[in-house]
Design a protein around this motif. Structure first.
Motif, PDB file in Angstrom:
ATOM      1  N   TYR B  37       0.694  -0.930   0.023  1.00  0.00           N
ATOM      2  CA  TYR B  37       0.203  -0.003   0.096  1.00  0.00           C
ATOM      3  C   TYR B  37       1.151   0.652   0.138  1.00  0.00           C
ATOM      4  O   TYR B  37       2.319   1.355   0.744  1.00  0.00           O
ATOM      5  CB  TYR B  37      -0.915   0.185   1.253  1.00  0.00           C
ATOM      6  CG  TYR B  37      -0.370   0.081   2.309  1.00  0.00           C
ATOM      7  CD1 TYR B  37       0.247  -1.496   2.945  1.00  0.00           C
ATOM      8  CD2 TYR B  37      -0.399   1.660   2.564  1.00  0.00           C
ATOM      9  CE1 TYR B  37      -0.070  -1.129   4.578  1.00  0.00           C
ATOM     10  CE2 TYR B  37       0.496   1.295   4.328  1.00  0.00           C
ATOM     11  CZ  TYR B  37       0.701  -0.109   4.669  1.00  0.00           C
ATOM     12  OH  TYR B  37       1.278   0.175   6.854  1.00  0.00           O
ATOM     13  N   GLY B  38       0.273   2.237  -0.460  1.00  0.00           N
ATOM     14  CA  GLY B  38       1.159   3.898  -0.699  1.00  0.00           C
ATOM     15  C   GLY B  38       1.873   4.206   0.744  1.00  0.00           C
ATOM     16  O   GLY B  38       3.689   4.094   0.211  1.00  0.00           O
ATOM     17  N   TYR B  39       1.945   4.071   2.010  1.00  0.00           N
ATOM     18  CA  TYR B  39       3.354   4.121   3.316  1.00  0.00           C
ATOM     19  C   TYR B  39       4.007   3.816   2.777  1.00  0.00           C
ATOM     20  O   TYR B  39       4.991   3.682   2.921  1.00  0.00           O
ATOM     21  CB  TYR B  39       2.040   4.284   3.886  1.00  0.00           C
ATOM     22  CG  TYR B  39       2.521   4.930   5.152  1.00  0.00           C
ATOM     23  CD1 TYR B  39       2.995   6.149   5.743  1.00  0.00           C
ATOM     24  CD2 TYR B  39       3.963   3.724   6.147  1.00  0.00           C
ATOM     25  CE1 TYR B  39       3.481   6.443   6.462  1.00  0.00           C
ATOM     26  CE2 TYR B  39       4.095   4.384   7.379  1.00  0.00           C
ATOM     27  CZ  TYR B  39       3.944   5.567   7.537  1.00  0.00           C
ATOM     28  OH  TYR B  39       4.750   6.200   8.531  1.00  0.00           O
ATOM     29  N   ARG B  42       6.383   3.742   0.141  1.00  0.00           N
ATOM     30  CA  ARG B  42       6.805   5.098  -0.155  1.00  0.00           C
ATOM     31  C   ARG B  42       8.552   5.127   0.511  1.00  0.00           C
ATOM     32  O   ARG B  42       8.988   5.583   0.449  1.00  0.00           O
ATOM     33  CB  ARG B  42       5.832   6.693   0.978  1.00  0.00           C
ATOM     34  CG  ARG B  42       6.473   7.961   0.148  1.00  0.00           C
ATOM     35  CD  ARG B  42       5.246   8.580  -0.232  1.00  0.00           C
ATOM     36  NE  ARG B  42       4.584   8.172   1.432  1.00  0.00           N
ATOM     37  CZ  ARG B  42       5.042   9.226   2.370  1.00  0.00           C
ATOM     38  NH1 ARG B  42       6.332  10.106   2.673  1.00  0.00           N
ATOM     39  NH2 ARG B  42       4.623   8.942   4.191  1.00  0.00           N
ATOM     40  N   LYS B  43       8.090   4.451   2.008  1.00  0.00           N
ATOM     41  CA  LYS B  43       8.609   4.052   2.297  1.00  0.00           C
ATOM     42  C   LYS B  43      10.285   3.175   2.508  1.00  0.00           C
ATOM     43  O   LYS B  43      11.215   3.544   2.381  1.00  0.00           O
ATOM     44  CB  LYS B  43       8.557   3.269   3.802  1.00  0.00           C
ATOM     45  CG  LYS B  43       7.568   3.791   4.669  1.00  0.00           C
ATOM     46  CD  LYS B  43       8.590   3.877   5.918  1.00  0.00           C
ATOM     47  CE  LYS B  43       8.132   5.864   6.829  1.00  0.00           C
ATOM     48  NZ  LYS B  43       9.156   5.830   8.324  1.00  0.00           N
ATOM     49  N   GLU B  53       7.819  12.037  -2.809  1.00  0.00           N
ATOM     50  CA  GLU B  53       6.325  13.364  -2.015  1.00  0.00           C
ATOM     51  C   GLU B  53       4.980  12.306  -2.099  1.00  0.00           C
ATOM     52  O   GLU B  53       4.802  11.797  -2.851  1.00  0.00           O
ATOM     53  CB  GLU B  53       6.148  14.412  -2.367  1.00  0.00           C
ATOM     54  CG  GLU B  53       7.418  15.376  -1.810  1.00  0.00           C
ATOM     55  CD  GLU B  53       7.511  16.762  -1.817  1.00  0.00           C
ATOM     56  OE1 GLU B  53       6.051  16.466  -2.961  1.00  0.00           O
ATOM     57  OE2 GLU B  53       8.464  17.679  -2.285  1.00  0.00           O
ATOM     58  N   GLU B  54       4.434  12.507  -0.863  1.00  0.00           N
ATOM     59  CA  GLU B  54       3.263  11.514  -1.325  1.00  0.00           C
ATOM     60  C   GLU B  54       2.178  12.454  -2.018  1.00  0.00           C
ATOM     61  O   GLU B  54       1.300  11.464  -2.910  1.00  0.00           O
ATOM     62  CB  GLU B  54       2.231  12.331  -0.038  1.00  0.00           C
ATOM     63  CG  GLU B  54       3.093  11.387   1.687  1.00  0.00           C
ATOM     64  CD  GLU B  54       4.003  13.122   2.309  1.00  0.00           C
ATOM     65  OE1 GLU B  54       4.398  13.896   1.102  1.00  0.00           O
ATOM     66  OE2 GLU B  54       4.091  12.401   3.167  1.00  0.00           O
ATOM     67  N   TYR B  58       0.888   9.300  -4.635  1.00  0.00           N
ATOM     68  CA  TYR B  58      -0.797   8.901  -5.506  1.00  0.00           C
ATOM     69  C   TYR B  58      -1.545   9.295  -5.964  1.00  0.00           C
ATOM     70  O   TYR B  58      -1.818   8.318  -7.207  1.00  0.00           O
ATOM     71  CB  TYR B  58      -1.576   9.324  -3.516  1.00  0.00           C
ATOM     72  CG  TYR B  58      -0.916   8.565  -2.648  1.00  0.00           C
ATOM     73  CD1 TYR B  58      -1.689   6.944  -2.297  1.00  0.00           C
ATOM     74  CD2 TYR B  58      -0.301   9.348  -1.510  1.00  0.00           C
ATOM     75  CE1 TYR B  58      -1.089   6.935  -1.148  1.00  0.00           C
ATOM     76  CE2 TYR B  58      -0.314   8.108   0.246  1.00  0.00           C
ATOM     77  CZ  TYR B  58      -0.718   7.673  -0.080  1.00  0.00           C
ATOM     78  OH  TYR B  58      -0.067   6.726   0.530  1.00  0.00           O
ATOM     79  N   PRO B  59      -1.042   9.807  -6.930  1.00  0.00           N
ATOM     80  CA  PRO B  59      -2.141  10.913  -8.605  1.00  0.00           C
ATOM     81  C   PRO B  59      -0.414  10.004  -9.620  1.00  0.00           C
ATOM     82  O   PRO B  59      -1.780   9.255 -10.274  1.00  0.00           O
ATOM     83  CB  PRO B  59      -1.797  12.365  -8.194  1.00  0.00           C
ATOM     84  CG  PRO B  59      -1.199  13.309  -7.007  1.00  0.00           C
ATOM     85  CD  PRO B  59      -0.247  11.250  -5.980  1.00  0.00           C
ATOM     86  N   LEU B  61       0.188   6.816  -8.502  1.00  0.00           N
ATOM     87  CA  LEU B  61      -0.602   5.325  -8.481  1.00  0.00           C
ATOM     88  C   LEU B  61      -2.185   5.286  -9.197  1.00  0.00           C
ATOM     89  O   LEU B  61      -1.982   4.754 -10.190  1.00  0.00           O
ATOM     90  CB  LEU B  61      -0.868   4.850  -7.341  1.00  0.00           C
ATOM     91  CG  LEU B  61       0.819   4.418  -6.435  1.00  0.00           C
ATOM     92  CD1 LEU B  61       0.099   4.132  -5.248  1.00  0.00           C
ATOM     93  CD2 LEU B  61       1.855   3.406  -6.751  1.00  0.00           C
TER      94      LEU B  61
END
Lengths: 319, 113
Positions: B37-39, B42-43, B53-54, B58-59, B61
């Motif tokens: 998942y996104g978080y 990113r990690k 950057e978040e 997300y955009p 993805l």
């Protein structure tokens, strides 16, 4: 968490309708994960300023939401430079001359001053600006959405521009215009006049009789040479500049006179005659103002031409 | 001098972002060979030196999903609903082609640099 809810609400408002809830749930989940991680690191709940720091890092709600939206613009990067150029040209070639003519009239024509308030004129000016801006913007917005750039032909591209080239038709027009005016000024040519309305020229014209004739005659040989050799040389550029400057000086002196014709209509009331004279003088004032603006533009162009490197003129001559 | 340095930094930053843009897509696709998942994604990217950057991730993805390269589903984990992403069959094919292209560009650049 009130701050977080406010932030998410602001982002939500701008998100694409059909994905609003989905995107928001995902963003909310990520922010909450970040908060939890930070809280675990500190061993306590985050205070308001720490939460604020996290949201600041995410960015303004508008920026966050904008990344989910399709890229859209009224006038895109392809048309924008042309749009900007057209706006500048309209400003320089129409709005600035409009203001200059108005200033000339307001300063030099008492009857115009008496009938037009500054506020009323500014209102008209503002309307013209808004109309011009709207019309141009709408035109370019249509162009942006049209397929005009797909239908092009290299053969239809404009010819290579030479800043030292003089238009032959302009030179011929100037030559004919100057000759006709000189002949009329010398009373060798009679132009059609309005039957029954004797117009008398104000004394300022006889005072400036010889300077006007001299300036008009000076441009005759220049236009003739420019017709045969249609490119600027330093000598002719300097001469053109001097003639334009002299014409501008004469226009200023004429405008300062404030009244240029007197009208005497037999069997007409004084009020009617005054009205007629007022309109005739106003027309002349506008004409003089427009000529003055054209002269100013000519002088600016002349100075720029003379400031161009000498090599450019030589290049043009050898071409 | 100060201005010049500032301008150089700005210019470098904008060129760096331009250079990173395409690489990030490749990195995201490669990381999503395993579902995440996104978080966590990113990690993982940040741990590999590719912090993102978040607001960018997300955009991106969403875009890759709308292009059919990713598939996603909502799933509960640690009492919270999370959106998990993974490569679609088409995404796997594209990733393979992109990796080959990346290797080709890399070897060309090695020769030039």
């Amino acid at each position: 968490m009130e701050l977080l809810d406010r932030y998410l609400q602001s982002v939500k408002w701008l998100l694409p309708k059909e994905q609003k809830e989905d995107i928001l749930a995902e963003l909310s989940e990520d922010i909450r994960s970040q908060i939890e991680e930070k809280e675990a690191e500190l061993g306590r709940r985050l205070d308001e300023s720490e939460l604020e720091a996290i949201l600041r890092r995410w960015g303004h709600p508008m920026l966050v939401a904008q990344r989910y939206l399709p890229q859209q613009s009224l006038i895109g990067p392809v048309w924008f430079p042309v749009y900007q150029f057209v706006l500048k040209m309209v400003g320089l070639c129409y709005l600035v001359p409009w203001l200059l003519v108005w200033l000339f009239l307001a300063i030099f024509v008492p009857s115009y001053r008496a009938e037009h308030t500054v506020l009323g004129t500014l209102e008209s000016f503002l309307l013209i600006v808004v109309f011009a801006f709207t019309a141009i913007t709408v035109g370019f917005a249509f162009a942006e959405r049209s397929k005009i750039l797909e239908r092009w032909n290299p053969r239809k591209l404009p010819a290579e521009r030479d800043p030292n080239r003089i238009s032959r038709s302009e030179s011929i027009g100037e030559l004919v215009g100057s000759l006709v005016f000189a002949l009329w000024w010398l009373n060798l040519l009679r132009l059609p006049s309005i039957e029954g309305i004797p117009i008398t020229l104000a004394p300022i014209w006889s005072t400036l009789y010889w300077p006007i004739l001299l300036v008009v005659l000076a441009s005759v040989p220049l236009s003739a040479v420019n017709t045969v050799r249609p490119w600027w040389t330093r000598l002719r550029s300097g001469f053109r500049l001097a003639v334009d400057a002299a014409e501008l000086a004469l226009i200023c002196i004429l405008l300062a006179a404030g009244s240029w014709v007197e009208i005497a209509v037999p069997n007409a009331s004084t009020a009617k005659i005054e009205q007629l004279a007022k309109w005739a003088n106003l027309s002349i004032a506008i004409t003089l103002g427009v000529i003055g603006v054209v002269m100013i533009v000519g002088i600016v162009r002349g100075v720029r031409r003379l400031r161009r490197p000498r090599a450019m003129l030589v290049g043009a001559l050898s071409a | 001098m100060g201005n010049e340095n500032g301008m150089n930094t700005d210019l470098f930053e904008s060129l760096r972002l331009e250079l990173r843009r395409g690489c990030l897509i490749l990195a995201v696709l490669a990381e999503l060979r395993t579902e995440q998942y996104g978080y966590t994604l990113r990690k993982t990217l940040a741990d590999h030196g590719l912090a993102i950057e978040e607001g960018t991730l997300y955009p991106l993805l969403r875009r890759l999903e709308s292009q059919g390269l990713l598939v996603s589903r909502w799933q509960e984990e640690d009492k919270r609903n999370k959106r998990f992403y993974r490569l679609s069959p088409e995404g796997k094919l594209i990733l393979k082609q992109l990796v080959a292209e990346w290797k080709r560009i890399n070897s060309s650049l090695d020769g030039i640099l």
